[in-house]
Design an enzyme around this catalytic site. Structure first.
Site, PDB file in Angstrom:
ATOM      1  N   GLY A  26      31.353  53.554  64.835  1.00 34.94           N
ATOM      2  CA  GLY A  26      30.874  54.738  64.029  1.00 34.94           C
ATOM      3  C   GLY A  26      32.237  55.359  63.235  1.00 34.94           C
ATOM      4  N   GLN A  80      23.403  50.224  61.647  1.00 40.57           N
ATOM      5  CA  GLN A  80      24.234  51.399  61.472  1.00 40.57           C
ATOM      6  C   GLN A  80      25.519  50.923  61.212  1.00 40.57           C
ATOM      7  OE1 GLN A  80      23.302  54.318  64.583  1.00 40.57           O
ATOM      8  NE2 GLN A  80      24.628  55.662  63.616  1.00 40.57           N
ATOM      9  N   ASP A  81      26.397  50.422  61.934  1.00 34.69           N
ATOM     10  CA  ASP A  81      27.492  49.981  61.606  1.00 34.69           C
ATOM     11  C   ASP A  81      27.944  48.769  62.215  1.00 34.69           C
ATOM     12  OD1 ASP A  81      28.190  51.038  64.066  1.00 34.69           O
ATOM     13  OD2 ASP A  81      29.837  51.902  63.307  1.00 34.69           O
ATOM     14  N   PRO A  82      28.900  47.976  61.626  1.00 35.08           N
ATOM     15  CA  PRO A  82      29.180  46.559  62.177  1.00 35.08           C
ATOM     16  C   PRO A  82      29.680  46.723  63.760  1.00 35.08           C
ATOM     17  CG  PRO A  82      30.312  46.940  60.017  1.00 35.08           C
ATOM     18  CD  PRO A  82      29.893  48.309  60.575  1.00 35.08           C
TER      19      PRO A  82
END
Length: 231
Positions: A140, A70-72
């Site tokens: 996010g 999804q995101d780092p």
């Protein structure tokens, strides 16, 4: 963030495949957004040279497996551009601990003392987050900054240009990208996310790693050595 920007180092096969994306308005807006965030003193992860690390470590022609994150990670020193992976010396995050548990159950692979997945990426596992940056301590935070069309295009490119890949889609966010993948050309494996919130609802026990290697071998490809050295 243009193709000619010397700060953006992109591996040659990806640069060719994604050249048009860097000239599109959304990408220019994304570059401006990131510059403004940094100018405002915000800490952005991963560091600039590592934003495209997944692409730079796994050239297009080498891709065998795609894992979609999804995101780092949004803590200092964690993210280095490969989904689920952390830099050496950083404690293994909970989701990755569950990935290791399943690897151990599925293939009897010892659990390493670190969360550094570089060796997977070097073997052809594209570890792709759908957002390639994040603000410190704000999960996010860059989800709507403009990365989605870019990483969607990355998925489309591997779908179109590569043959007989395995896509591992863990959780609803990753599974939302299934529409970009041709199931006649590639193997799509889906399960719950390895997060502690959902791992016991179908991630643990999914057998994805052995199934991935079986598919690769059936299609004349070298299987992935999922084992990782202790650091």
């Amino acid at each position: 963030m243009t193709d000619n920007d010397d700060r953006i180092k992109l591996e040659a096969s990806w640069k060719e495949a994604l050249r048009e994306e860097f000239d599109k308005p959304y990408m220019k807006q994304l570059g401006e957004f990131l510059r403004q965030e940094k100018a405002a003193g915000k800490a952005i992860f991963p560091p600039g040279p590592l934003i495209f690390n997944a692409l730079n470590t796994t050239p297009l022609e080498n891709v065998k497996v795609v894992i979609i994150g999804q995101d780092p990670y949004h803590g200092p020193g964690q993210a280095h551009g490969l989904c689920f992976s952390v830099q050496p010396g950083v404690p293994t995050p909970p989701s990755l601990q569950n990935i290791y548990k399943e690897l151990n159950r599925d293939l009897n692979i010892p659990i390493p003392n670190n969360g550094y997945l570089q060796r997977w990426a070097e073997q052809g596992v594209l570890l792709l987050n759908t957002s390639l940056t994040v603000e410190q301590a704000k999960a996010g935070s860059h989800a709507n900054a403009g990365w989605q069309p870019f990483t969607d295009r990355v998925i489309e490119v591997v779908n179109e240009r590569c043959e007989r890949l395995v896509f591992l889609l863990w959780g609803s966010h990753a599974q939302s990208k299934q529409k970009l993948i041709d199931p006649q050309r590639h193997l799509i494996l889906k399960s719950a996310h390895p997060s502690p919130l959902s791992a016991y609802r179908g991630f643990l026990g999914n057998g994805h790693f052995s199934r991935t290697n079986k598919f690769l071998e059936q299609n004349g490809k070298t299987p992935i050595d999922w084992s990782l050295p202790d650091l």
